[in-house]
Design a protein around this motif. Structure first.
Motif, PDB file in Angstrom:
ATOM      1  N   ALA A 168      -6.667   6.008   2.901  1.00 54.46           N
ATOM      2  CA  ALA A 168      -5.892   5.023   2.141  1.00 54.46           C
ATOM      3  C   ALA A 168      -5.434   3.880   3.038  1.00 54.46           C
ATOM      4  CB  ALA A 168      -4.687   5.706   1.494  1.00 54.46           C
ATOM      5  N   ARG A 169      -5.012   4.208   4.249  1.00 52.16           N
ATOM      6  CA  ARG A 169      -4.557   3.182   5.192  1.00 52.16           C
ATOM      7  C   ARG A 169      -5.681   2.218   5.570  1.00 52.16           C
ATOM      8  NH1 ARG A 169      -2.803  -0.436   7.412  1.00 52.16           N
ATOM      9  NH2 ARG A 169      -1.827  -0.628   9.464  1.00 52.16           N
ATOM     10  N   PHE A 228      -7.520   3.459  -3.726  1.00 53.07           N
ATOM     11  CA  PHE A 228      -7.314   4.292  -2.536  1.00 53.07           C
ATOM     12  C   PHE A 228      -7.610   5.758  -2.802  1.00 53.07           C
ATOM     13  CE2 PHE A 228      -3.397   5.263  -4.690  1.00 53.07           C
ATOM     14  CZ  PHE A 228      -3.043   6.525  -4.244  1.00 53.07           C
ATOM     15  N   TYR A 229      -7.841   6.139  -4.054  1.00 52.31           N
ATOM     16  CA  TYR A 229      -7.944   7.554  -4.397  1.00 52.31           C
ATOM     17  C   TYR A 229      -8.851   7.731  -5.602  1.00 52.31           C
ATOM     18  CZ  TYR A 229      -6.246  11.902  -6.687  1.00 52.31           C
ATOM     19  OH  TYR A 229      -6.154  13.116  -7.311  1.00 52.31           O
ATOM     20  N   THR A 241      -5.383   2.782  -7.889  1.00 53.54           N
ATOM     21  CA  THR A 241      -5.112   1.715  -6.933  1.00 53.54           C
ATOM     22  C   THR A 241      -3.762   1.939  -6.267  1.00 53.54           C
ATOM     23  OG1 THR A 241      -4.013   0.317  -8.566  1.00 53.54           O
ATOM     24  CG2 THR A 241      -6.414   0.071  -8.339  1.00 53.54           C
ATOM     25  N   HIS A 242      -3.580   1.270  -5.135  1.00 54.90           N
ATOM     26  CA  HIS A 242      -2.261   1.286  -4.496  1.00 54.90           C
ATOM     27  C   HIS A 242      -1.203   0.791  -5.483  1.00 54.90           C
ATOM     28  CE1 HIS A 242      -3.538   2.022  -0.275  1.00 54.90           C
ATOM     29  NE2 HIS A 242      -4.646   1.392  -0.631  1.00 54.90           N
ATOM     30  N   GLU A 272     -11.352   4.308  -0.377  1.00 58.58           N
ATOM     31  CA  GLU A 272     -10.847   5.275  -1.347  1.00 58.58           C
ATOM     32  C   GLU A 272     -11.149   6.687  -0.867  1.00 58.58           C
ATOM     33  OE1 GLU A 272     -12.882   4.124  -4.937  1.00 58.58           O
ATOM     34  OE2 GLU A 272     -14.548   5.510  -4.556  1.00 58.58           O
ATOM     35  N   SER A 299       0.839  -1.194   0.000  1.00 59.93           N
ATOM     36  CA  SER A 299       0.000   0.000   0.000  1.00 59.93           C
ATOM     37  C   SER A 299       0.873   1.242   0.000  1.00 59.93           C
ATOM     38  CB  SER A 299      -0.930   0.007   1.216  1.00 59.93           C
ATOM     39  OG  SER A 299      -0.242   0.439   2.370  1.00 59.93           O
ATOM     40  N   ARG A 305     -10.258   6.533 -10.806  1.00 62.69           N
ATOM     41  CA  ARG A 305      -9.798   5.754  -9.653  1.00 62.69           C
ATOM     42  C   ARG A 305      -8.348   5.332  -9.821  1.00 62.69           C
ATOM     43  NH1 ARG A 305     -15.271   3.544  -9.135  1.00 62.69           N
ATOM     44  NH2 ARG A 305     -15.945   4.061  -7.016  1.00 62.69           N
ATOM     45  N   THR A 356       0.700   3.680   1.948  1.00 60.32           N
ATOM     46  CA  THR A 356       0.961   4.188   3.295  1.00 60.32           C
ATOM     47  C   THR A 356       1.768   3.220   4.148  1.00 60.32           C
ATOM     48  OG1 THR A 356      -1.170   3.314   4.024  1.00 60.32           O
ATOM     49  CG2 THR A 356      -1.116   5.617   3.331  1.00 60.32           C
TER      50      THR A 356
END
Length: 586
Positions: free
Chosen positions: A160-161, A237-238, A255-256, A165, A91, A253, A93
């Motif tokens: 994110a952790r 995550f975003y 992804t990690h 998202e 990830s 979108r 983070t």
């Protein structure tokens, strides 16, 4: 159906079903994968931060979207961080806890004069993440509608952790656009600086003026003290959003995995390490600056941010924080140079990378930046929200004039000609990109879907490769003008205008013309108050443009409209032309 099967499912579009700009280009057969939300049952949410304004069950959830093709091979790491713990690859983070252990008392983030150590950063992010995990469903996102502030930084990292998202919205959008976008992405929780009154979505007010110390009232740690498991690398995550003035912006979108791949390639290109100090000049609502934040933290560097960009204050911050890497857009750097001239700022030798995205620099900009930052290398990105980094032009690599650079590490570029086959060098066509860095899909507003050809993706940019595979942009198919039956790409005309020493910025638009179909019109912003005359500008353009590409009229604007990301606001330009808020050059 598995995710991989869903990713491969698409339908071949007949020419009659292509978007207008793709039909105009008429570039063969592509695949287009439509992605849309679905509705479902809600979940009650109770949260421990801020002031609850709404507390409802949320009636809307999104379906997980299919993911595009992902290559299996990995980029080799060439510098510090290559042998990082395997968890760091899961990830964006994951590295926070490692650096909280190895360098707990060093500064992780400096927000103007407010600072946070790695130990405290890890504690805050973990506590907020655990609370989000306890109260927001796994398949729901968390909307964050805040200006640049310490709380925004912690919340994005915590979301994110937690494996959710972070839907990062711009609080300066018109209220109706915010409401429409939030309805489209259907978050399980929304953080904002003011009440949005969203029926069915809990909204929590956060004071953007508070510093990191005020966040110490974060939700308590789990009673058993266990940390959350790292989210899967293929988890989104975003969600970032393209700028717009009306309607629902496109939400894309990430992804990690896509950003972790970017970090690996970035390590090879720039070698950012824990010894660096990274400055993000713009807002986290712009993906470049969110990337700068998370990339810097992933490398163990200190990341420096500010509430708003002010050129004079930014120069003082660069000196005071001993910044070594700067991320910005051309507008930021032009304002920095102007402020440095006013303040008689000397050289700043600590900076080693000056990185730019969003538009190209002029030769004068580059020369002045080299003077201001004598030990820095300049790097210009070309990319797109959906594609991430596509090319890189480094000042040390003898990039040809007008080229946007060579392929970024781990990226493959192909140009498709009209028959759908690869184009030879110097022949323009649609730019297709194949890499692990591309987005996962659209969260909302995907009317202008991307085009696909096997494993490659295009956002509609037109360009060509030279014999050394340096890329040149011709323009966007959706901006193409047709005048007297001939195609004109505004970007080509803008590049010529921007090369004139008296012109700072330009925009070319098409105006309906009964005889020609469209007339080419140019609007410019001048370096000084005195604009060049048509007698001066006309011969300059005629030497560089075919007659049919010449603007029929050129007008000067006193105030140049920009989007929040620092790009020219083309819709505002069109409105200014329609309202006659300009001065024609004669």
């Amino acid at each position: 159906m598995s995710c991989d099967q869903a990713a491969k499912q698409s339908f071949a579009m007949a020419p009659g079903t292509w978007p207008a700009w793709a039909r105009a280009a008429a570039y063969g057969r592509f695949d287009r994968t439509p992605m849309s939300p679905r509705r479902g049952s809600g979940v009650e949410n109770r949260h421990g931060f801020g002031r609850a304004l709404r507390h409802h069950s949320n009636p809307a959830r999104r379906a997980p979207l299919s993911r595009p093709w992902v290559r299996t091979e990995r980029c080799s790491a060439a510098s510090e961080g290559a042998a990082a713990d395997r968890a760091d690859r899961m990830s964006v983070t994951a590295a926070l806890h490692r650096f909280a252990t190895t360098q707990p008392d060093r500064t992780a983030i400096r927000f103007e004069r407010d600072a946070l150590t790695w130990r405290d950063l890890d504690i805050l992010v973990e506590r907020f993440a655990q609370d989000i995990d306890a109260h927001v469903a796994k398949d729901q996102g968390v909307a964050i509608c805040l200006p640049n502030c310490p709380a925004q930084v912690i919340l994005v990292l915590a979301v994110a952790r937690s494996g959710r998202e972070a839907q990062v919205l711009d609080p300066q959008w018109p209220r109706e656009m915010l409401v429409q976008t939030l309805r489209a992405v259907a978050p399980g929780l929304c953080y904002g600086a003011k009440e949005l009154d969203l029926e069915g979505t809990p909204t929590w007010v956060v004071d953007p003026r508070q510093g990191f110390d005020a966040l110490a009232c974060a939700p308590p740690r789990r009673a058993n003290g266990d940390r959350l498991n790292e989210p899967s690398s293929d988890t989104a995550f975003y969600v970032g959003f393209t700028s717009g003035s009306t309607g629902v912006p496109k939400g894309y979108r990430r992804t990690h995995a896509s950003w972790l791949k970017s970090f690996e390639a970035d390590r090879i290109e720039f070698g950012i390490t824990s010894g660096d100090v990274v400055l993000a000049l713009g807002p986290l609502t712009h993906s470049l600056f969110l990337y700068a934040l998370i990339r810097g933290l992933n490398a163990g560097a200190t990341v420096v941010m500010c509430h708003t960009f002010q050129s004079g204050a930014a120069i003082r911050l660069i000196r005071r924080a001993a910044v070594t890497v700067i991320y910005g857009v051309p507008t930021h750097y032009r304002l920095l140079l102007a402020a440095a001239k006013r303040q008689n700022t000397g050289t700043i030798p600590a900076v080693r990378w000056v990185l730019c995205s969003g538009a190209t620099w002029t030769g004068a900009d580059k020369s002045q930046l080299h003077t201001m930052f004598p030990n820095a290398e300049l790097g210009e990105f070309y990319g797109a929200s959906e594609l991430s980094f596509v090319t890189l032009a480094k000042s040390s690599e003898n990039v040809p004039e007008h080229s946007v650079g060579r392929a970024f590490e781990g990226v493959e570029i192909a140009i498709h000609r009209q028959d759908g086959q690869p184009a030879p060098p110097y022949e323009p066509g649609l730019i297709f990109v194949k890499s692990d860095l591309v987005f996962k899909g659209y969260a909302c507003g995907a009317e202008g879907a991307t085009l696909r050809s096997e494993d490659a993706i295009s956002v509609g940019d037109i360009g060509y490769l030279d014999a050394r595979r340096f890329l040149y942009l011709v323009g966007r198919a959706d901006r193409m003008l047709v005048t007297s039956g001939r195609n004109v790409y505004p970007e080509e005309v803008e590049a010529v205008l921007n090369a004139h020493p008296a012109i700072d910025m330009s925009a070319v638009i098409g105006v309906t013309d009964r005889g020609r179909g469209q007339s080419v019109i140019a609007l410019v912003s001048c370096v000084h108050d005195d604009a060049p005359t048509w007698a001066e500008l006309g011969p300059f353009m005629r030497k560089r443009l075919a007659p049919y590409k010449m603007p029929r009229q050129v007008a000067a604007l006193s105030d140049w409209p920009l989007t929040r990301s620092g790009k020219t606001d083309l819709r505002a330009i069109e409105r200014l032309w329609s309202s006659r808020a300009y001065r024609l050059l004669t």
